[in-house]
Design a protein around this motif. Structure first.
Motif, PDB file in Angstrom:
ATOM      1  N   ASP A 174       0.872  -1.173   0.000  1.00 57.12           N
ATOM      2  CA  ASP A 174       0.000   0.000   0.000  1.00 57.12           C
ATOM      3  C   ASP A 174       0.912   1.227   0.000  1.00 57.12           C
ATOM      4  OD1 ASP A 174      -1.677   2.114   0.492  1.00 57.12           O
ATOM      5  OD2 ASP A 174      -2.634   1.243   2.266  1.00 57.12           O
ATOM      6  N   PHE A 175       1.191   1.772  -1.158  1.00 50.94           N
ATOM      7  CA  PHE A 175       2.181   2.839  -1.287  1.00 50.94           C
ATOM      8  C   PHE A 175       1.751   4.104  -0.549  1.00 50.94           C
ATOM      9  CE2 PHE A 175       3.886  -0.096  -4.131  1.00 50.94           C
ATOM     10  CZ  PHE A 175       5.139   0.306  -4.567  1.00 50.94           C
ATOM     11  N   ALA A 176       0.449   4.355  -0.479  1.00 55.18           N
ATOM     12  CA  ALA A 176      -0.025   5.558   0.213  1.00 55.18           C
ATOM     13  C   ALA A 176       0.300   5.499   1.701  1.00 55.18           C
ATOM     14  CB  ALA A 176      -1.536   5.717   0.009  1.00 55.18           C
ATOM     15  N   ARG A 177       0.426   4.300   2.220  1.00 56.32           N
ATOM     16  CA  ARG A 177       0.827   4.150   3.625  1.00 56.32           C
ATOM     17  C   ARG A 177       2.324   3.898   3.749  1.00 56.32           C
ATOM     18  NH1 ARG A 177       1.896  -0.209   7.043  1.00 56.32           N
ATOM     19  NH2 ARG A 177       1.536   0.253   9.267  1.00 56.32           N
ATOM     20  N   ALA A 178       2.868   3.043   2.904  1.00 59.21           N
ATOM     21  CA  ALA A 178       4.251   2.583   3.051  1.00 59.21           C
ATOM     22  C   ALA A 178       5.263   3.705   2.859  1.00 59.21           C
ATOM     23  CB  ALA A 178       4.534   1.445   2.077  1.00 59.21           C
ATOM     24  N   VAL A 179       5.016   4.580   1.901  1.00 57.64           N
ATOM     25  CA  VAL A 179       6.017   5.615   1.600  1.00 57.64           C
ATOM     26  C   VAL A 179       6.069   6.689   2.682  1.00 57.64           C
ATOM     27  CG1 VAL A 179       6.756   7.364  -0.055  1.00 57.64           C
ATOM     28  CG2 VAL A 179       5.960   5.125  -0.862  1.00 57.64           C
ATOM     29  N   PRO A 180       4.939   7.304   3.098  1.00 57.96           N
ATOM     30  CA  PRO A 180       5.029   8.295   4.179  1.00 57.96           C
ATOM     31  C   PRO A 180       5.589   7.712   5.476  1.00 57.96           C
ATOM     32  CG  PRO A 180       2.903   8.441   3.096  1.00 57.96           C
ATOM     33  CD  PRO A 180       3.560   7.200   2.579  1.00 57.96           C
ATOM     34  N   ALA A 181       5.182   6.495   5.802  1.00 60.82           N
ATOM     35  CA  ALA A 181       5.714   5.871   7.010  1.00 60.82           C
ATOM     36  C   ALA A 181       7.205   5.607   6.875  1.00 60.82           C
ATOM     37  CB  ALA A 181       4.962   4.573   7.307  1.00 60.82           C
ATOM     38  N   GLY A 182       7.652   5.310   5.673  1.00 60.27           N
ATOM     39  CA  GLY A 182       9.074   5.106   5.433  1.00 60.27           C
ATOM     40  C   GLY A 182       9.874   6.390   5.582  1.00 60.27           C
ATOM     41  N   VAL A 183       9.307   7.488   5.102  1.00 56.70           N
ATOM     42  CA  VAL A 183       9.950   8.790   5.297  1.00 56.70           C
ATOM     43  C   VAL A 183      10.026   9.104   6.786  1.00 56.70           C
ATOM     44  CG1 VAL A 183       9.712  11.282   4.909  1.00 56.70           C
ATOM     45  CG2 VAL A 183       9.281   9.664   3.034  1.00 56.70           C
TER      46      VAL A 183
END
Length: 487
Positions: free
Chosen positions: A270-279
């Motif tokens: 889920d890129f909308a969740r995975a990317v911000p959380a990764g940042v």
């Protein structure tokens, strides 16, 4: 500007003293270290630095105390650590203010992460000790796990209380006595912790604190023949130097060192969740965490999407005065680290990586203080320096892959192996990738932090483990007792 925490430490006389054998004493040496507020670059205090003579006195006190503490009951050790835990919680705001001042952590982060996680290590040490089989039977053999002895504990500036309790808690639970050398760059929370140990009723010599730098106090601890174990958290370079100094006396050395952790985002995530959380994970504590996932490894066909989501996530960060509750990210902790981060941002540009956001210099409106613009690079090749070297600041590299096998190869293409992250909806597939990554701790889909989970590294990230059961066992020797009954 006067700071309440400085006034408190000054009135107690702690800035001029070290803690040995249950007493606050003046250091034998005359050296002093200036402590700088990273948000203003102003010197806010000076602390006394110990010397080799102070280390010798602290080790002698710890050695004398070891005979009694090592055979003390589990109940008495639990009682002490319970009091320590309770006092940390009672003084949580003092610790938060100290950490915010000494290394620039946003006060909200100090309150919600730095201090609670530090307290948790003490609680977990108690929990593990209360259940641990210090004596067991196996195949007709008695197996005794006994305290290793006097432990020299060397802790860094980036998580000052958290790293202290991660070592002191299990060491005392195991029955060891300790000499702590905290970072001279962030000493306030260590001084407050020493006061906690005194107020909790630690027997004289069980806990000792000697402020000082690595070449003097750190080296003296590592070399000392009456120190049975060194546990160090710091840079790989510092860990190597300590291990070399310790080798002559054949003492145990546990090292939690550098990292360049990968965050593999699988195609089904889920890129909308995975990317911000990764940042957020990469920039937690302003990127000053050895396990920060500063390499985001993403499918090439989703690269543009990842960049936009990451750019939007950074736009929501608030960089500024760490004492403001609106601030999410304060300055980096010191001038040397500020210069290092600025240099590496320049290296990324020179290597041809493409800036998604951020870049050199301070954020707009912040002309003073060690503030860094949260920076994301894309089009990063795995062999670039920004993808290989630990920067220890808010700098994230986005690296594209064409297959999952390539993603795993990129993740493992590092001298480090401390932490790693994997994101994906298919848990079996994510677990399969996690199993292939050479790192001491792997997080799948951003689970909550768990103080029982062992933490430590492969390769240049060190050896040994901290936290939980394995953290306790680092401080134990194994004795096998074999018997033959009389005929």
């Amino acid at each position: 500007m006067k700071h309440a925490i400085i006034e408190r430490l000054t009135s107690a006389g702690h800035l001029d003293r070290i803690f040995i054998d249950g007493e606050w004493v003046r250091a034998e040496g005359q050296a002093r270290a200036a402590v700088t507020d990273p948000s203003s670059e102003d010197v806010v205090a000076e602390i006394a630095l110990g010397s080799r003579q102070d280390v010798a006195a602290a080790v002698a006190a710890a050695r004398a105390a070891f005979a009694g503490w090592s055979v003390s009951s589990i109940q008495s050790r639990t009682a002490l650590l319970d009091r320590v835990h309770q006092l940390i919680l009672e003084r949580a705001e003092l610790f938060a203010e100290a950490i915010s001042l000494e290394m620039g952590a946003a006060i909200s982060v100090a309150r919600s992460a730095q201090v609670p996680a530090g307290a948790a290590h003490i609680r977990v040490a108690c929990d593990v000790m209360s259940r641990y089989p210090f004596v067991s039977q196996r195949d007709g053999i008695t197996i005794a796990r006994e305290a290793i002895g006097v432990c020299g504990l060397i802790t860094p500036w980036n998580w000052p209380l958290y790293q202290i309790t991660a070592k002191v808690g299990p060491a005392l639970a195991a029955g060891c006595t300790v000499v702590l050398k905290p970072s001279e760059l962030s000493p306030f929370s260590a001084l407050l912790f020493a006061q906690v140990m005194q107020d909790a009723g630690a027997p004289p010599g069980v806990f000792n604190l000697v402020n000082g730098d690595g070449p003097e106090v750190g080296a003296a601890l590592a070399e000392h023949p009456d120190v049975d174990m060194i546990s160090i958290t710091g840079s790989t370079r510092a860990g190597v130097l300590v291990a070399q100094a310790a080798a002559v006396t054949v003492k145990r050395v546990a090292q939690e060192l550098g990292g360049k952790s990968p965050n593999v985002i699988l195609p089904d995530a889920d890129f909308a969740r995975a990317v911000p959380a990764g940042v957020a994970a990469a920039f937690r504590n302003v990127g000053q965490s050895c396990s920060a996932p500063t390499r985001m490894i993403v499918p090439r066909e989703r690269l543009a999407e990842v960049e936009q989501i990451a750019r939007d996530a950074v736009a929501r960060l608030v960089v500024g005065d760490p004492r403001s509750v609106q601030t999410t990210h304060g300055p980096v902790a010191n001038r040397a680290q500020f210069n290092r981060v600025q240099d590496m941002i320049g290296v990324g540009i020179d290597e041809g990586a493409r800036l998604v956001c951020g870049g050199p210099g301070r954020p707009a409106g912040l002309e003073r203080g060690f503030y860094v613009r949260p920076t994301i690079f894309s089009d990063v090749h795995p062999k670039m320096r920004i993808a290989q070297e630990e920067i220890f600041g808010p700098v994230l590299s986005i690296i594209a892959y064409d297959s999952v096998d390539e993603a795993v190869a990129i993740a493992n293409d590092t001298i480090y192996g401390l932490g790693a992250h994997v994101q994906g909806r298919d848990l079996d597939a994510a677990r399969a990738v996690a199993a292939r990554i050479r790192a001491g701790q792997v997080h799948i889909n951003y689970p909550a932090w768990n103080a029982h989970a062992p933490f430590g590294g492969y390769k240049h990230s060190g050896n040994g483990r901290e936290y939980g059961l394995e953290g306790l066992e680092e401080y134990l020797e194994t004795k096998a007792i074999l018997e033959h009954g009389e005929e």
